[in-house]
Scaffold this motif. Structure first.
Motif, short mmCIF file in Angstrom:
data_model
loop_
_atom_site.label_atom_id
_atom_site.label_comp_id
_atom_site.label_asym_id
_atom_site.label_seq_id
_atom_site.Cartn_x
_atom_site.Cartn_y
_atom_site.Cartn_z
N GLU A 197 0.84 -1.20 0.00
CA GLU A 197 0.00 0.00 0.00
C GLU A 197 0.88 1.26 0.00
O GLU A 197 2.01 1.21 -0.43
N GLY A 198 0.35 2.36 0.49
CA GLY A 198 1.09 3.62 0.46
C GLY A 198 2.35 3.57 1.32
O GLY A 198 2.50 2.70 2.18
N SER A 199 3.25 4.56 1.11
CA SER A 199 4.59 4.48 1.70
C SER A 199 4.60 4.50 3.23
O SER A 199 5.56 4.03 3.84
N LYS A 200 3.53 5.00 3.86
CA LYS A 200 3.59 5.00 5.33
C LYS A 200 3.49 3.56 5.87
O LYS A 200 3.81 3.31 7.03
N LEU A 201 3.12 2.61 5.01
CA LEU A 201 3.00 1.22 5.46
C LEU A 201 4.09 0.30 4.89
O LEU A 201 4.12 -0.89 5.20
N THR A 202 4.97 0.84 4.05
CA THR A 202 5.93 -0.04 3.35
C THR A 202 6.82 -0.80 4.34
O THR A 202 6.92 -2.04 4.27
N GLU A 203 7.47 -0.05 5.24
CA GLU A 203 8.43 -0.70 6.15
C GLU A 203 7.72 -1.74 7.01
O GLU A 203 8.19 -2.88 7.16
N SER A 204 6.56 -1.36 7.53
CA SER A 204 5.83 -2.29 8.40
C SER A 204 5.37 -3.53 7.62
O SER A 204 5.45 -4.66 8.10
N THR A 205 4.94 -3.33 6.37
CA THR A 205 4.49 -4.48 5.55
C THR A 205 5.66 -5.44 5.33
O THR A 205 5.51 -6.66 5.46
N TYR A 262 0.11 4.40 -5.66
CA TYR A 262 -0.27 5.47 -4.72
C TYR A 262 0.50 6.74 -5.05
O TYR A 262 1.60 6.68 -5.60
N LYS A 263 -0.10 7.87 -4.70
CA LYS A 263 0.59 9.14 -4.96
C LYS A 263 1.66 9.32 -3.90
O LYS A 263 1.36 9.38 -2.71
N GLU A 264 2.93 9.38 -4.32
CA GLU A 264 4.04 9.49 -3.37
C GLU A 264 4.87 10.72 -3.70
O GLU A 264 4.97 11.11 -4.87
N PRO A 265 5.52 11.33 -2.69
CA PRO A 265 6.35 12.51 -2.97
C PRO A 265 7.66 12.14 -3.68
O PRO A 265 8.11 10.99 -3.60
#
Ligand code: FDA
Length: 280
Positions: free
Chosen positions: A110-118, A164-167
């Motif tokens: 999913e979006g980057s705020k969840l990448t590390e946790s995923t 997802y839209k990422e910076p």
């Protein structure tokens, strides 16, 4: 008329798991595999996460013999944003049912705020389960390290561009650069030990993967192409007829709007498909 029927039926199999399974059976009859996804994400309530977990377990049991029990899940709907422990517990339950039923579970990215946790939850699950795979997104700057680590661990990877839209600080923005990264990772994954899932509708990337497969004389069991339900169905048939493996991502459920919206944002032609559907 149900809004799903009007707007999203090109991209979403239906609201019930039986609708998705019916699509899976139709695909199977044409030699095409499916991965089923119960739509839903960003669950912040423990009971809702529990319901999503139960639904995935039931789905695995519902898929009839003869159709692969292959599902894709979003961990944000299994409690990932409530607590790591809850999410691990829920996904472990799903993986246990998958093991029991001979199934496979892909953890969508999913979006980057969840990448590390995923990725860290995936790695923990991998210590006990082999029937689980991950998704890596070619547009993220961190992906070279993630691909390297996945190859080292012999993980099963689906490669996609990223939806997802990422910076710009986190992700490539230019499509040619993203394609270049995608090509590079495809080759690395094809050279690696585990079957690679190449998830794209982009013909230049499909052609590039086909050329590499031919050049390296790779067996069809070493890779599969993956596309989304409703997109490029003629190409699915062509790839299967040419001896390649093809899997379609078949989403279903009542929470279809975010998924549907991403498809519309990705490609303006998808809006025309929807509008045409409205007037047909
Ligand atoms: P894109 O939409 O960029 O289109 C590029 C080109 O492809 C077009 O210019 C055209 O040439 C061709 N094309 C595309 N659609 C076409 C059509 N309908 N007809 C004809 N030509 C067409 N993302 C994510 O962040 N996490 C995830 O877990 C997943 N999972 C996933 C699974 C599967 C099976 C797929 C196919 C995709 C995902 N994605 C995803 C989505 C992915 O990241 C990406 O957003 C979309 O696939 C769109 O990018 P494409 O590479 O498919 O082509």
């Amino acid at each position: 008329m149900n809004p799903l029927t009007i707007f999203a039926s090109r991209f979403v199999a239906g609201e019930r798991p039986q609708d998705a399974v019916r699509v899976g059976e139709r695909l199977q009859a044409k030699g095409i595999k499916a991965t089923f996804d119960k739509l839903g994400e960003d669950v912040l309530d423990q009971h809702a996460a529990q319901r999503a977990t139960t639904a995935s377990c039931e789905l695995l049991r519902l898929v009839p013999a003869g159709v692969e029990r292959n599902i894709s899940i979003k961990m944000s709907s299994m409690g990932q944003q409530i607590s790591r422990e809850l999410c691990l517990e829920n996904v472990s339950k799903i993986l246990d049912v998958a093991r029991e039923t001979g199934g496979f579970v892909r953890l969508d990215m999913e979006g980057s705020k969840l990448t590390e946790s995923t990725i860290t939850i995936f790695q923990e699950l991998r210590q006990r389960h082999d029937n689980v795979g991950i998704v890596l997104q070619a547009y993220l700057h961190r992906t070279p390290d993630d691909v390297k680590e996945a190859l080292r661990r012999k993980d099963r990877v689906r490669l996609c561009k990223g939806a997802y839209k990422e910076p710009a600080s986190l992700a490539w923005q230019d499509m040619d650069q993203i394609r270049e990264r995608f090509r590079h990772y495809t080759r690395l994954l094809l050279d690696g030990g585990r079957p690679a899932a190449i998830a794209t509708h982009d013909e230049s990337l499909v052609k590039d993967a086909l050329a590499y497969v031919a050049e390296r004389q790779l067996e069809a069991s070493r890779y599969e192409f993956q596309m989304l339900y409703g997109l490029r169905p003629r190409r699915w048939d062509e790839l299967v007829a040419a001896g390649h493996r093809m899997r379609i991502y078949v989403p279903y459920g009542t929470h279809w709007f975010p998924y549907f919206y991403r498809r519309l944002r990705e490609r303006k032609e998808n809006i025309f498909f929807v509008l045409r559907g409205l007037f047909e």
